[in-house]
Enzyme design. Structure first.
Site, PDB file in Angstrom:
ATOM      1  N   PHE A  26      -9.968   7.977  -1.338  1.00  0.00           N
ATOM      2  CA  PHE A  26     -11.013   7.992  -0.385  1.00  0.00           C
ATOM      3  C   PHE A  26     -11.891   8.985  -0.381  1.00  0.00           C
ATOM      4  O   PHE A  26     -13.156   8.658  -0.654  1.00  0.00           O
ATOM      5  CB  PHE A  26     -10.042   8.403   0.908  1.00  0.00           C
ATOM      6  CG  PHE A  26     -11.018   8.801   2.316  1.00  0.00           C
ATOM      7  CD1 PHE A  26     -12.239   7.805   2.700  1.00  0.00           C
ATOM      8  CD2 PHE A  26     -10.895   9.959   2.858  1.00  0.00           C
ATOM      9  CE1 PHE A  26     -12.862   8.226   3.890  1.00  0.00           C
ATOM     10  CE2 PHE A  26     -11.729  10.181   4.011  1.00  0.00           C
ATOM     11  CZ  PHE A  26     -12.628   9.342   4.450  1.00  0.00           C
ATOM     12  N   VAL A  27     -11.727  10.217  -0.632  1.00  0.00           N
ATOM     13  CA  VAL A  27     -12.708  11.231  -1.014  1.00  0.00           C
ATOM     14  C   VAL A  27     -13.158  10.978  -2.340  1.00  0.00           C
ATOM     15  O   VAL A  27     -14.456  11.097  -2.686  1.00  0.00           O
ATOM     16  CB  VAL A  27     -12.020  12.585  -1.160  1.00  0.00           C
ATOM     17  CG1 VAL A  27     -12.928  13.590  -1.563  1.00  0.00           C
ATOM     18  CG2 VAL A  27     -11.565  12.997   0.217  1.00  0.00           C
ATOM     19  N   VAL A  46      -8.651   6.862 -13.049  1.00  0.00           N
ATOM     20  CA  VAL A  46      -7.946   6.043 -12.051  1.00  0.00           C
ATOM     21  C   VAL A  46      -6.833   5.251 -12.504  1.00  0.00           C
ATOM     22  O   VAL A  46      -6.851   4.969 -13.905  1.00  0.00           O
ATOM     23  CB  VAL A  46      -9.193   4.743 -11.430  1.00  0.00           C
ATOM     24  CG1 VAL A  46     -10.284   5.558 -10.706  1.00  0.00           C
ATOM     25  CG2 VAL A  46      -9.660   3.754 -12.621  1.00  0.00           C
ATOM     26  N   ALA A  89      -3.601  13.739  -6.529  1.00  0.00           N
ATOM     27  CA  ALA A  89      -2.396  14.534  -6.239  1.00  0.00           C
ATOM     28  C   ALA A  89      -1.422  13.394  -5.555  1.00  0.00           C
ATOM     29  O   ALA A  89      -1.649  12.283  -5.443  1.00  0.00           O
ATOM     30  CB  ALA A  89      -2.862  15.387  -4.811  1.00  0.00           C
ATOM     31  N   ARG A  90      -0.074  13.912  -5.624  1.00  0.00           N
ATOM     32  CA  ARG A  90       0.934  13.364  -4.793  1.00  0.00           C
ATOM     33  C   ARG A  90       0.585  13.700  -3.560  1.00  0.00           C
ATOM     34  O   ARG A  90       0.967  14.829  -3.275  1.00  0.00           O
ATOM     35  CB  ARG A  90       2.147  13.639  -5.394  1.00  0.00           C
ATOM     36  CG  ARG A  90       3.353  13.314  -4.516  1.00  0.00           C
ATOM     37  CD  ARG A  90       3.781  11.758  -5.133  1.00  0.00           C
ATOM     38  NE  ARG A  90       5.019  11.558  -4.249  1.00  0.00           N
ATOM     39  CZ  ARG A  90       5.576  10.372  -4.405  1.00  0.00           C
ATOM     40  NH1 ARG A  90       5.410   9.422  -5.420  1.00  0.00           N
ATOM     41  NH2 ARG A  90       6.603   9.951  -3.589  1.00  0.00           N
ATOM     42  N   TYR A 156       5.006  19.871  -0.326  1.00  0.00           N
ATOM     43  CA  TYR A 156       3.910  19.330  -0.603  1.00  0.00           C
ATOM     44  C   TYR A 156       2.962  20.610  -0.931  1.00  0.00           C
ATOM     45  O   TYR A 156       2.303  21.042  -1.689  1.00  0.00           O
ATOM     46  CB  TYR A 156       3.249  18.435   0.287  1.00  0.00           C
ATOM     47  CG  TYR A 156       1.672  18.312   0.237  1.00  0.00           C
ATOM     48  CD1 TYR A 156       1.052  17.503  -0.801  1.00  0.00           C
ATOM     49  CD2 TYR A 156       0.897  18.834   1.085  1.00  0.00           C
ATOM     50  CE1 TYR A 156      -0.142  17.164  -0.830  1.00  0.00           C
ATOM     51  CE2 TYR A 156      -0.638  18.475   0.980  1.00  0.00           C
ATOM     52  CZ  TYR A 156      -0.895  17.828   0.142  1.00  0.00           C
ATOM     53  OH  TYR A 156      -2.441  17.463  -0.058  1.00  0.00           O
TER      54      TYR A 156
END
Length: 332
Positions: A26-27, A46, A89-90, A156
């Site tokens: 998204f970002v 990606v 990131a996870r 996290y």
């Protein structure tokens, strides 16, 4: 001393070559689109290039990787890069398991450290790391600021804080510069997950028992976040710093729903229910964490970010919500 080439880049005399990890997120898509529009050469790491919009596939250089441990591909992609923006990131999940805890450490911490070592070896001048306000802590009444001692509460956020600490420590003995940015919940055109669900409920006229909620929440428009990341790419005072970012407005959940309704030209169907009862019901349904986000407070003081970088969020919450509504054809 900053090399002459990078001084020219910092002065805006040369276009930047930028590598963005997590470019299909998204970002990431918002950031890559903006950077490409401004003349940067953008390589986007990606895992699935098909997730990129067709326009973005034409305006950036997608690089398919299997993960942050795909060192050969990433090393090749880093050649000639000036700035790395590390978004991959996870992501946080509400139902963490022990196996997921290990994944947070492997991807968010160890993967970031592997990336910074490769970036330094490739001669990259600056690395931006997108962290999380959860490093500061969870819900509380007082706003979070840079003077707070970090207090991550789950696997996290602990992995994000470990990455922050490791990256900044690495930069102390390297020519590579590191900048850390901690956002709260990010929203904007194309947002998914809980924020998209809330919009759906409001637009569909679902009655929501949240009229009594007077909490204080900070969010950040993706437009404002991307703008700050652009500033941090080149600002000389950003080197080695941690920045908190958010919109200027701090809103209650009630006000957020009213803003969404106004932007989407519908009526907010709010009714009163005691917050203690909402928490009891949420706990019985196994949704206590969701209730915390809707009812609790988590606000951010961005005054230090504004002062250090001479930066201000360029858009308001309402402007972003209206843009989202227009993109969905709600205000045509």
């Amino acid at each position: 001393m900053v090399p002459e080439l990078f001084q020219n880049i910092l002065s805006g005399l040369l276009p930047l070559n930028v590598l963005v990890t997590g470019a299909s997120g998204f970002v990431g898509q918002h950031l890559c689109h903006t950077l490409a529009q401004q003349g940067c050469t953008v390589r986007g790491l990606v895992r699935d290039p098909s997730r990129l919009s067709s326009a973005l596939r034409d305006s950036i250089q997608p690089v398919k990787i299997t993960g942050l441990d795909d060192t050969a591909t990433i090393a090749a992609a880093l050649v000639g890069i000036d700035v790395v923006i590390h978004l991959a990131a996870r992501v946080h999940a509400m139902d963490d398991t022990q196996a997921q805890d290990a994944e947070y450490e492997r991807v968010n911490h160890q993967g970031s450290m592997q990336l910074v070592r490769m970036a330094a070896a490739a001669g990259v001048r600056r690395l931006l790391f997108l962290s999380s306000i959860k490093v500061n802590g969870e819900e509380r009444a007082a706003p979070y600021s840079l003077t707070d001692i970090p207090n991550p509460q789950d696997s996290y956020s602990r992995s994000k804080y470990a990455a922050e600490s490791g990256l900044l420590a690495f930069a102390e003995n390297s020519q590579l510069e590191v900048v850390v940015v901690r956002p709260p919940l990010v929203y904007g055109k194309g947002v998914k997950a809980n924020f998209a669900q809330l919009i759906h409920w409001v637009v569909q006229g679902v009655p929501l028992p949240l009229a009594s909620v007077k909490n204080q929440r900070s969010l950040v428009s993706v437009v404002n976040l991307v703008d700050l990341l652009q500033v941090c790419m080149t600002h000389p005072k950003a080197c080695g710093q941690v920045f908190l970012v958010a919109d200027d407005e701090v809103v209650s959940t009630t006000r957020l729903i009213q803003n969404i309704a106004q932007a989407y030209s519908v009526n907010a169907r709010l009714f009163y229910c005691p917050q203690w009862l909402l928490r009891v019901i949420a706990k019985l349904l196994g949704r206590a964490s969701s209730a915390d986000r809707l009812l609790g407070s988590l606000s951010v003081d961005i005054s230090a970010t504004k002062q250090c970088l001479d930066w201000h969020p360029p858009v308001t919450m309402m402007q972003t919500l209206v843009e989202m509504a227009n993109a969905e054809g709600r205000n045509k």
